[in-house]
Design a protein around this motif. Structure first.
Motif, short mmCIF file in Angstrom:
data_model
loop_
_atom_site.label_atom_id
_atom_site.label_comp_id
_atom_site.label_asym_id
_atom_site.label_seq_id
_atom_site.Cartn_x
_atom_site.Cartn_y
_atom_site.Cartn_z
N ALA A 164 0.83 -1.21 0.00
CA ALA A 164 0.00 0.00 0.00
C ALA A 164 0.87 1.26 0.00
O ALA A 164 0.54 2.26 -0.64
N GLU A 165 1.99 1.21 0.70
CA GLU A 165 2.83 2.40 0.85
C GLU A 165 3.90 2.51 -0.22
O GLU A 165 4.34 3.61 -0.56
N LYS A 166 4.39 1.37 -0.74
CA LYS A 166 5.47 1.31 -1.73
C LYS A 166 6.65 2.23 -1.36
O LYS A 166 7.01 3.17 -2.10
N PRO A 167 7.30 1.99 -0.22
CA PRO A 167 8.45 2.82 0.16
C PRO A 167 9.57 2.69 -0.85
O PRO A 167 9.77 1.64 -1.45
N ARG A 168 10.31 3.75 -1.04
CA ARG A 168 11.40 3.76 -2.02
C ARG A 168 12.72 3.33 -1.41
O ARG A 168 13.66 3.01 -2.14
N SER A 169 12.81 3.33 -0.08
CA SER A 169 14.09 2.99 0.54
C SER A 169 13.87 2.64 2.01
O SER A 169 12.81 2.88 2.57
N THR A 170 14.92 2.07 2.61
CA THR A 170 14.95 1.91 4.06
C THR A 170 15.84 3.00 4.63
O THR A 170 16.68 3.58 3.94
N SER A 171 15.67 3.30 5.91
CA SER A 171 16.50 4.31 6.55
C SER A 171 17.93 3.79 6.69
O SER A 171 18.14 2.63 7.05
N PRO A 172 18.91 4.63 6.43
CA PRO A 172 20.31 4.21 6.62
C PRO A 172 20.57 3.85 8.08
O PRO A 172 20.10 4.54 8.99
N ARG A 173 21.30 2.78 8.28
CA ARG A 173 21.74 2.38 9.62
C ARG A 173 23.24 2.61 9.71
O ARG A 173 24.00 2.12 8.87
N VAL A 174 23.65 3.36 10.71
CA VAL A 174 25.05 3.75 10.86
C VAL A 174 25.64 3.00 12.05
O VAL A 174 25.08 3.04 13.16
N PHE A 175 26.74 2.30 11.82
CA PHE A 175 27.40 1.53 12.87
C PHE A 175 28.83 2.04 13.04
O PHE A 175 29.49 2.40 12.05
#
Length: 259
Positions: A164-175
């Motif tokens: 339903a949302e069709k997100p374009r990306s995931t949030s960057p995870r910084v380690f």
């Protein structure tokens, strides 16, 4: 995929095997967490620990090793020989006792001997099967590897919401690594009808003031819960039940079914 063409999912995991742990903040800690939570779900379903378990999409061993460390008798298989070999090494380094093999979900019945009280396929593995025919073939082979009244457990992303949302990306995870920062994120290219999407996985590593970028890509089916439930019923499964993360404690929706 045409006959004799390279399997794109196999190629994806072959290339990712040495870097797979980098998408986790602490992969070894995640192994133990997956084992703990899945152990609770399985025990609640069976009334106790199983005699035997097949992880038929083991990857580098995130779930299989975690369960073996909790005393499970585990046989772990995957499509990718490179990931199976990595899982074998990681199990040895963590002191986990389990057996391994290379097998395609669609041919488990001929590639994996014996049957098991529990079969699992976690971490969004089933949606790599893009078409109904391949998904049905895989589910039938999983059914064949279960003992009578055995339990099948799988987890997938919440595609009922994602489609339903069709997100374009995931949030960057910084380690923060000892040698520099590490960043992992995904970019998603959706098909026009929203039924599939192409994932671009990026892993960036900092070292001596420079950044190294690695890119991996693979397709997924945005598999709705009712679609997977229907496929399970058609293969002969009963007592099909979905648990959302708030109920199960796992990070993805979980489906359980009995043979």
């Amino acid at each position: 995929m045409k006959p004799n063409e390279p399997d794109p999912t196999l190629q994806f995991y072959q290339s990712l095997a040495s870097d797979y742990h980098l998408i986790f903040a602490d992969w070894q800690r995640s192994v133990r967490w997956h084992g703990e939570v899945l152990d609770e779900i399985i025990r609640a379903s069976l009334g106790g620990p199983p005699d035997s378990l097949l992880d038929c999409t083991c990857g580098i061993g995130t779930q299989a090793i975690g369960l073996a460390l909790r005393g499970y008798t585990v046989h772990a298989t995957d499509l990718s020989p490179a990931e199976v070999e990595r899982a074998r090494r990681e199990a040895a380094s963590l002191g986990a006792s389990l057996t391994f093999g290379v097998a395609d979900l669609r041919t488990l019945a001929t590639q994996v001997p014996a049957t098991f009280e529990v079969v699992i396929a976690c971490d969004n593995a089933l949606p790599h099967l893009l078409g109904d025919e391949d998904l049905s073939e895989a589910v039938r082979n999983i059914y064949a590897k279960l003992q009578t009244d055995g339990l099948f457990l799988a987890s997938i992303r919440d595609y009922d919401q994602l489609r339903a949302e069709k997100p374009r990306s995931t949030s960057p995870r910084v380690f923060d690594d000892p040698g520099g920062r590490r960043i992992a994120f995904q970019v998603w290219d959706w098909s026009e009808d929203g039924s599939t999407y192409l994932v671009h996985l990026f892993i960036l590593r900092e070292g001596e003031g420079n950044w190294q970028v690695k890119h991996f890509a693979t397709h997924y089916r945005a598999l709705l819960r009712h679609e997977l439930s229907r496929t399970l019923r058609e293969a002969g499964f009963t007592e099909i039940e979905w648990q959302m993360p708030a109920e199960s404690g796992y990070y993805q929706p979980v489906v359980k079914a009995r043979k």
